[in-house]
Enzyme design. Structure first.
Site, PDB file in Angstrom:
ATOM      1  N   ASP A  98       0.828  -1.211   0.000  1.00 30.47           N
ATOM      2  CA  ASP A  98       0.000   0.000   0.000  1.00 30.47           C
ATOM      3  C   ASP A  98       0.861   1.259   0.000  1.00 30.47           C
ATOM      4  O   ASP A  98       2.017   1.242   0.452  1.00 30.47           O
ATOM      5  CB  ASP A  98      -0.986   0.015   1.179  1.00 30.47           C
ATOM      6  CG  ASP A  98      -0.318  -0.076   2.553  1.00 30.47           C
ATOM      7  OD1 ASP A  98       0.637  -0.853   2.701  1.00 30.47           O
ATOM      8  OD2 ASP A  98      -0.753   0.641   3.472  1.00 30.47           O
ATOM      9  N   GLU A 161      -0.118  -1.345   5.715  1.00 32.34           N
ATOM     10  CA  GLU A 161       0.906  -0.937   6.681  1.00 32.34           C
ATOM     11  C   GLU A 161       0.702   0.518   7.086  1.00 32.34           C
ATOM     12  O   GLU A 161       0.868   0.883   8.247  1.00 32.34           O
ATOM     13  CB  GLU A 161       2.313  -1.112   6.082  1.00 32.34           C
ATOM     14  CG  GLU A 161       3.447  -0.922   7.098  1.00 32.34           C
ATOM     15  CD  GLU A 161       3.868   0.525   7.327  1.00 32.34           C
ATOM     16  OE1 GLU A 161       4.491   0.809   8.359  1.00 32.34           O
ATOM     17  OE2 GLU A 161       3.563   1.387   6.473  1.00 32.34           O
TER      18      GLU A 161
HETATM   19 ZN   LIG Z   1       6.618   2.097   4.445  1.00 31.90          ZN
END
Ligand SMILES: [Zn+2]
Length: 426
Positions: A98, A161
């Site tokens: 992401d 994340e």
């Molecule tokens: Zn990162």
């Protein structure tokens, strides 16, 4: 033909620079923006398909029911595993797929993967598709080198994340994907610079503090009780007591930049009184509630209980001294600090590999913010984990983000040399 050596692997990586650039560009072209979690599945499948062709066993795990997961935005993670010639340890490279929102100020197409002046540009180039591409090149070169490889190699591309990792590494760690005996050493190719080994991060505590008041007519504030003035007293106490105490604390963690080697606290927001966003004049009222969000970053030398207790003691002190002072405090988010042993296998072999490849001494650092190491440490109970990857940390989340091609090549070599050491160290 001479027997293959680690030099063979490095030469292979050099010869595949074009492939490394192409792979990075392809990854950048998936607009995996989080939120909402765009294009996760095609990006994961692209990684999976490539590694399947190289003999990896590929699995897709959806972070079912995790924050943001839906059929429109599935939290699709990919984990690929390659088994070596005989049993041995497993080295795992974990990258998040992401990226954060694009934001303003770009002069290149954020999802174009433009190449110029020895750099690849795009959202996520540095954080962290360049690192993901370097790790894929590193393991492919190892496999193709003909060197005997015991153990196993794993590559994962995980989601979310940037929003806490709950549908990604946390979800997988809860299901055993980041625990021994399956995995022994983890390298997270976050952009900590090609010559630095990141062994951990500080802790985090977010909380909302609310001071309470009593509403009254603004012309007769003495008939009410201002929650804003109470919050002012909280601010004063923070300034006079909490901030000096935090500044005086220094960590043995090698946190960079230098300013983050102490305890810090950001006040993310304060809201008190009437809501804004209307036209015209506000009505005269005494504020009956004021809320503050604090973002406290703490050191490995502090415990979360101490950190919370310090703030609570200040608030309780105000409640004892200040007429009418009432408050509530709500925890929003907590992450324990994490630090791997710099003499442990993965940190020491990576530092040695930096010396071999770059001819310079590696710097051990800790990150001011957190990343997915927290889940591998706390949930997976796996301590031998570091972040190491190409890219300049300061460029992460910025417009015109880029990753240097030479840095990617060098970091791929470091990853390959370190992995070889980890697999064969006995
Ligand atoms: Zn990162």
């Amino acid at each position: 033909m001479n027997a293959p050596t680690i030099q063979t692997v490095m030469d292979l990586i050099d010869g595949r620079t074009d492939d490394l650039i192409a792979l990075t560009r392809d990854l950048i072209r998936f607009p995996t923006v989080n939120p909402p979690g765009e294009a996760y599945r095609p990006c994961a499948e692209y990684i999976g398909e490539r590694l399947k062709r190289r003999g990896f066993t590929v699995e897709y795990v959806r972070g079912e029911g995790s924050p943001g997961d839906s059929d429109a935005y599935p939290r699709t993670n990919v984990i690929a595993r390659w088994e070596g010639s005989e049993p041995g340890p497993c080295v795992h490279f974990n990258s998040h797929i992401d990226v954060v929102e694009v934001g303003a100020g770009w002069t290149v197409d954020p999802f174009g993967g433009e190449v110029k002046d020895g750099r690849v540009y795009g959202r996520g180039a540095c954080d962290m598709k360049g690192g993901l591409a370097a790790s894929i090149l590193a393991v492919e070169a190892l496999i193709d080198s003909g060197l005997p490889l015991p153990g196993a190699l794993e590559i994962s591309g995980t989601v979310d994340e940037e929003s806490g990792g709950y549908g990604g590494v946390a979800y997988l760690a809860e299901r055993g994907w980041f625990s021994e005996p399956r995995v022994n050493h983890v390298i997270i190719p976050e952009p900590l610079n090609v010559d630095r080994v990141c062994i951990g991060h500080r802790g985090v505590w977010w909380a909302e503090i609310e001071t309470k008041g009593r509403i009254a007519h603004g012309s007769m504030p003495f008939l009410g009780d201002s929650a804003i003035r109470h919050m002012g007293a909280v601010m004063e106490a923070f300034e006079s007591r909490l901030y000096p105490a935090m500044t005086a604390r220094r960590s043995d963690m090698p946190v960079v930049p230098e300013g983050a080697r102490q305890s810090t606290m950001n006040i993310n927001s304060i809201h008190g009184g009437q809501a804004e966003g209307f036209d015209g004049l506000p009505a005269p009222c005494v504020a009956d509630s004021t809320r503050m969000i604090i973002d406290r970053r703490f050191l490995i030398e502090e415990t979360l209980d101490e950190v919370k207790g310090e703030v609570k003691a200040i608030l309780d002190g105000l409640a004892a001294q200040r007429h009418g002072f009432r408050y509530e405090i709500r925890d929003l988010f907590e992450v324990a600090p994490s630090m791997a042993d710099r003499d442990g296998p993965v940190a020491s072999t990576t530092a040695a590999a930096i010396q071999t490849v770059l001819g310079k001494r590696a710097q051990f650092v800790c990150s001011p913010g957190t990343y997915d190491q927290k889940h591998i440490d706390r949930i997976g109970k796996l301590k031998d984990c570091i972040a190491y990857g190409p890219g300049v940390l300061d460029l992460a989340h910025q417009p015109d983000e880029w990753v240097g091609i030479a840095d990617m090549v060098n970091s791929a070599k470091v990853m390959a040399v370190s992995t070889m050491d980890l697999l064969t160290r006995g």
